[in-house]
Enzyme design. Structure first.
Site, PDB file in Angstrom:
ATOM      1  N   ASP A  93     -10.640 -11.977  10.940  1.00 14.53           N
ATOM      2  CA  ASP A  93      -9.575 -12.113   9.945  1.00 14.53           C
ATOM      3  C   ASP A  93      -8.235 -12.276  10.652  1.00 14.53           C
ATOM      4  O   ASP A  93      -7.562 -11.285  10.935  1.00 14.53           O
ATOM      5  CB  ASP A  93      -9.610 -10.823   9.098  1.00 14.53           C
ATOM      6  CG  ASP A  93      -8.882 -10.949   7.781  1.00 14.53           C
ATOM      7  OD1 ASP A  93      -8.514 -12.082   7.418  1.00 14.53           O
ATOM      8  OD2 ASP A  93      -8.695  -9.927   7.120  1.00 14.53           O
ATOM      9  N   ASP A 105       2.461   1.992   3.299  1.00 10.67           N
ATOM     10  CA  ASP A 105       3.438   1.039   3.858  1.00 10.67           C
ATOM     11  C   ASP A 105       4.858   1.502   3.551  1.00 10.67           C
ATOM     12  O   ASP A 105       5.781   1.259   4.327  1.00 10.67           O
ATOM     13  CB  ASP A 105       3.299  -0.360   3.237  1.00 10.67           C
ATOM     14  CG  ASP A 105       1.903  -0.921   3.360  1.00 10.67           C
ATOM     15  OD1 ASP A 105       1.190  -0.550   4.307  1.00 10.67           O
ATOM     16  OD2 ASP A 105       1.522  -1.746   2.491  1.00 10.67           O
ATOM     17  N   HIS A 141       0.885  -1.168   0.000  1.00 12.01           N
ATOM     18  CA  HIS A 141       0.000   0.000   0.000  1.00 12.01           C
ATOM     19  C   HIS A 141       0.919   1.214   0.000  1.00 12.01           C
ATOM     20  O   HIS A 141       2.005   1.157   0.595  1.00 12.01           O
ATOM     21  CB  HIS A 141      -0.839   0.097   1.269  1.00 12.01           C
ATOM     22  CG  HIS A 141      -1.708  -1.071   1.588  1.00 12.01           C
ATOM     23  ND1 HIS A 141      -1.265  -2.167   2.273  1.00 12.01           N
ATOM     24  CD2 HIS A 141      -3.016  -1.300   1.325  1.00 12.01           C
ATOM     25  CE1 HIS A 141      -2.250  -3.025   2.432  1.00 12.01           C
ATOM     26  NE2 HIS A 141      -3.334  -2.538   1.860  1.00 12.01           N
ATOM     27  N   ASP A 155      -0.331 -12.533   2.345  1.00 13.03           N
ATOM     28  CA  ASP A 155      -1.021 -11.494   3.125  1.00 13.03           C
ATOM     29  C   ASP A 155      -1.308 -12.095   4.503  1.00 13.03           C
ATOM     30  O   ASP A 155      -2.442 -12.406   4.856  1.00 13.03           O
ATOM     31  CB  ASP A 155      -2.314 -11.086   2.404  1.00 13.03           C
ATOM     32  CG  ASP A 155      -2.929  -9.836   3.007  1.00 13.03           C
ATOM     33  OD1 ASP A 155      -2.399  -9.369   4.028  1.00 13.03           O
ATOM     34  OD2 ASP A 155      -3.927  -9.338   2.458  1.00 13.03           O
ATOM     35  N   GLU A 206      -8.641 -14.020  -1.346  1.00 12.09           N
ATOM     36  CA  GLU A 206      -7.898 -14.220  -0.094  1.00 12.09           C
ATOM     37  C   GLU A 206      -8.574 -15.305   0.743  1.00 12.09           C
ATOM     38  O   GLU A 206      -9.798 -15.282   0.936  1.00 12.09           O
ATOM     39  CB  GLU A 206      -7.833 -12.898   0.681  1.00 12.09           C
ATOM     40  CG  GLU A 206      -7.120 -13.042   2.017  1.00 12.09           C
ATOM     41  CD  GLU A 206      -6.609 -11.724   2.575  1.00 12.09           C
ATOM     42  OE1 GLU A 206      -6.261 -10.827   1.793  1.00 12.09           O
ATOM     43  OE2 GLU A 206      -6.557 -11.607   3.807  1.00 12.09           O
ATOM     44  N   ASP A 218      -4.291 -13.903  -2.293  1.00  9.24           N
ATOM     45  CA  ASP A 218      -3.686 -13.474  -1.038  1.00  9.24           C
ATOM     46  C   ASP A 218      -3.709 -14.689  -0.123  1.00  9.24           C
ATOM     47  O   ASP A 218      -4.772 -15.124   0.337  1.00  9.24           O
ATOM     48  CB  ASP A 218      -4.461 -12.301  -0.410  1.00  9.24           C
ATOM     49  CG  ASP A 218      -3.909 -10.955  -0.875  1.00  9.24           C
ATOM     50  OD1 ASP A 218      -3.084 -10.935  -1.815  1.00  9.24           O
ATOM     51  OD2 ASP A 218      -4.304  -9.924  -0.306  1.00  9.24           O
ATOM     52  N   GLU A 225     -10.534  -7.232  -4.545  1.00  8.19           N
ATOM     53  CA  GLU A 225     -10.300  -8.260  -3.519  1.00  8.19           C
ATOM     54  C   GLU A 225     -11.543  -8.372  -2.640  1.00  8.19           C
ATOM     55  O   GLU A 225     -11.778  -7.531  -1.776  1.00  8.19           O
ATOM     56  CB  GLU A 225      -9.064  -7.868  -2.692  1.00  8.19           C
ATOM     57  CG  GLU A 225      -8.674  -8.917  -1.684  1.00  8.19           C
ATOM     58  CD  GLU A 225      -7.422  -8.528  -0.903  1.00  8.19           C
ATOM     59  OE1 GLU A 225      -6.493  -7.941  -1.484  1.00  8.19           O
ATOM     60  OE2 GLU A 225      -7.401  -8.800   0.294  1.00  8.19           O
TER      61      GLU A 225
HETATM   62  C1  XUL Z   1      -7.342  -6.749   4.378  1.00  6.60           C
HETATM   63  C2  XUL Z   1      -6.521  -7.141   3.218  1.00  6.60           C
HETATM   64  C3  XUL Z   1      -5.695  -6.064   2.614  1.00  6.60           C
HETATM   65  C4  XUL Z   1      -5.617  -6.118   1.127  1.00  6.60           C
HETATM   66  C5  XUL Z   1      -4.929  -4.959   0.502  1.00  6.60           C
HETATM   67  O1  XUL Z   1      -8.096  -7.754   4.919  1.00  6.60           O
HETATM   68  O2  XUL Z   1      -6.508  -8.278   2.821  1.00  6.60           O
HETATM   69  O3  XUL Z   1      -4.450  -6.112   3.193  1.00  6.60           O
HETATM   70  O4  XUL Z   1      -4.985  -7.266   0.688  1.00  6.60           O
HETATM   71  O5  XUL Z   1      -5.488  -3.748   0.841  1.00  6.60           O
HETATM   72 CO    CO Z   2      -5.493  -9.168   1.235  1.00  4.91          CO
END
Ligand code: XUL
Ligand code: CO
Length: 441
Positions: free
Chosen positions: A312, A109, A106, A344, A273, A301, A237
């Site tokens: 999460d 970051d 990001h 991730d 993800e 992810d 995502e």
């Molecule tokens: C949050 C998540 C984020 C995205 C990118 O749950 O997965 O880190 O991958 O913004």
């Molecule tokens: Co993510």
């Protein structure tokens, strides 16, 4: 080649090599052999493993009940630019020691967000000049970039879906800058995770209008990036909740419906993800299959949730059965479209040694490698594909085939049913399939 800056941060950890499953070396891959060919491709090319800048270089283990437990040595300087450079040094040391080819970030970051957007853009330019040099020296590539439009309190009511246009414009500016730096660093993809795009209460929310606004901002972002020559993919995502009570990109099916409705499915694909899938009450492989069936499986992810916790947890993957099921979908789909496997995931709050991040990534890469090999064998030797295809054999010829081709109407079906005998009971044989999986893991 290991790339360190002025000082080595992960002292005592060298280049992580594949040593095979007989090795007892905790700093070696047991299954991830980058050059090993599986299903016609090297593991390196199948996976395109990436580190996630936010968890691995920024996340210090803070939770709602207490502050972080780690103090990173790269955060020591009082100057934000120097701090960001030191963090980049640590990032490239980590990536190159792991032997990975990619990272993801990001905007915030890379360098601490400045008080004004103008100042922030200057900071981003400075740090990406530095990172570009490190990429040049190491060959490390950018899998994707993204804008964090969820942490800053200005986004408390949403970014693209904020009821105040001024906030939507601010999000637009931030996304433009994140696109600029992603393109500058040769980013292969760009991600949208809608952290605050959703609602807390429908009482104060015009959902239809907010969704239109979200689509409009994505369209503007696509048009801008394409005009700058960006050829990569845009990824949505999906996640059902957290931080919002309800997020608009709830799951793969919802996101696909959204992309189709607003004419975005040509440029956008999905980044699936694991822990987002499970929060939506789906399995990881369900979400992969939904995306793949729509021709939109872009990226992954990688992490895992916890069966007993409903949030999460973003843990590193360890579940070989879950990942093998996922790799079956992955191989059937012919892999990912443009994306890779981004870890991730974060180490636990009480994992406080700098070397722990290596154990985490080694374990994650090994699980994917093991699962890929198992899935490939299941597909070619296990007989599972044949069993599954045979379940649908009645559609391969005769009236079943004509049904699939759209050549029968409801009266035809009635005639066939009335003429034929009562359907026989045919077992789904789930346990036999499960045993095949277990045999090849
Ligand atoms: C949050 C998540 C984020 C995205 C990118 O749950 O997965 O880190 O991958 O913004
Ligand atoms: Co993510």
């Amino acid at each position: 080649m290991i790339l360190t800056g002025n000082k080595e941060y992960y002292k005592g950890v060298g280049s992580i090599q594949y040593e095979g499953k007989a090795s007892d070396n905790p700093f070696a891959y047991k299954y991830y052999n980058p050059d090993q060919i599986v299903a016609g491709k090297t593991m390196r090319d199948h996976f395109k493993f990436a580190i996630a800048y936010w968890h691995s270089l920024c996340g210090q283990g803070g939770d709602p009940f207490g502050p972080g437990t780690q103090q990173f040595p790269w955060d020591a300087s009082s100057d934000p630019i120097q701090r960001a450079k030191d963090k980049a040094d640590a990032a490239f040391e980590l990536i190159t020691k792991l032997g990975f080819d990619y990272f993801c970030f990001h905007d915030v970051d890379l360098i601490e967000e400045a008080p004004t957007l103008t100042e922030n853009e200057k900071r981003l330019q400075q740090i990406t000049d530095y990172i570009a040099e490190k990429q040049q020296a190491s060959g490390v590539k950018l899998l994707w970039g993204t804008a964090n439009c969820f942490s800053n309190p200005v986004y408390m009511n949403g970014a693209a879906t904020n009821p105040d246009f001024n906030v939507v414009a601010r999000a637009g500016a931030q996304i433009k800058m994140a696109l600029d730096i992603t393109i500058k660093l040769g980013g292969e993809n760009y991600v949208f995770w809608g952290g605050r795009e959703g609602y807390m209460s429908l009482l104060n929310t015009d959902m239809s209008r907010e969704l239109d606004h979200m689509a409009q901002l994505l369209t503007l972002a696509r048009d801008y990036a394409r005009a700058q020559g960006f050829k990569g993919n845009f990824f949505i995502e999906p996640k059902p909740m957290e931080p919002m009570k309800h997020q608009y990109d709830f799951d793969a099916a919802t996101a696909i419906g959204f992309l189709n409705k607003y004419g975005l499915a040509k440029d956008f694909k999905l980044n699936i993800e694991v822990n987002h899938a499970t929060l939506a009450q789906h399995t990881f492989e369900h979400e992969l299959a939904v995306a793949a069936d729509a021709g939109l499986l872009g990226s992954i992810d990688a992490n895992r949730g916890d069966n007993q916790n409903g949030w999460d947890t973003d843990q590193f993957p360890v579940n070989i059965y879950e990942v093998t099921e996922a790799m079956l979908v992955f191989l059937r789909a012919g892999g990912l479209q443009g994306g890779g496997i981004n870890f991730d995931a974060k180490i636990r709050r009480n994992s406080t040694d700098l070397e722990d991040i290596f154990h985490a990534h080694i374990g994650g890469a090994d699980v994917f490698a093991r699962a890929l090999v198992a899935a490939d064998r299941i597909m070619h030797q296990g007989g599972l594909e044949e069993l599954r295809a045979a379940r649908y054999a009645s559609f391969d010829q005769g009236e079943g085939k004509r049904f699939e081709e759209g050549k029968l109407n409801l009266e035809d079906l009635t005639k066939i049913a009335l003429q034929g005998s009562t359907p026989k009971q045919i077992s789904g044989k789930q346990e036999r399939y499960e045993n095949i999986l277990n045999q090849y893991i």
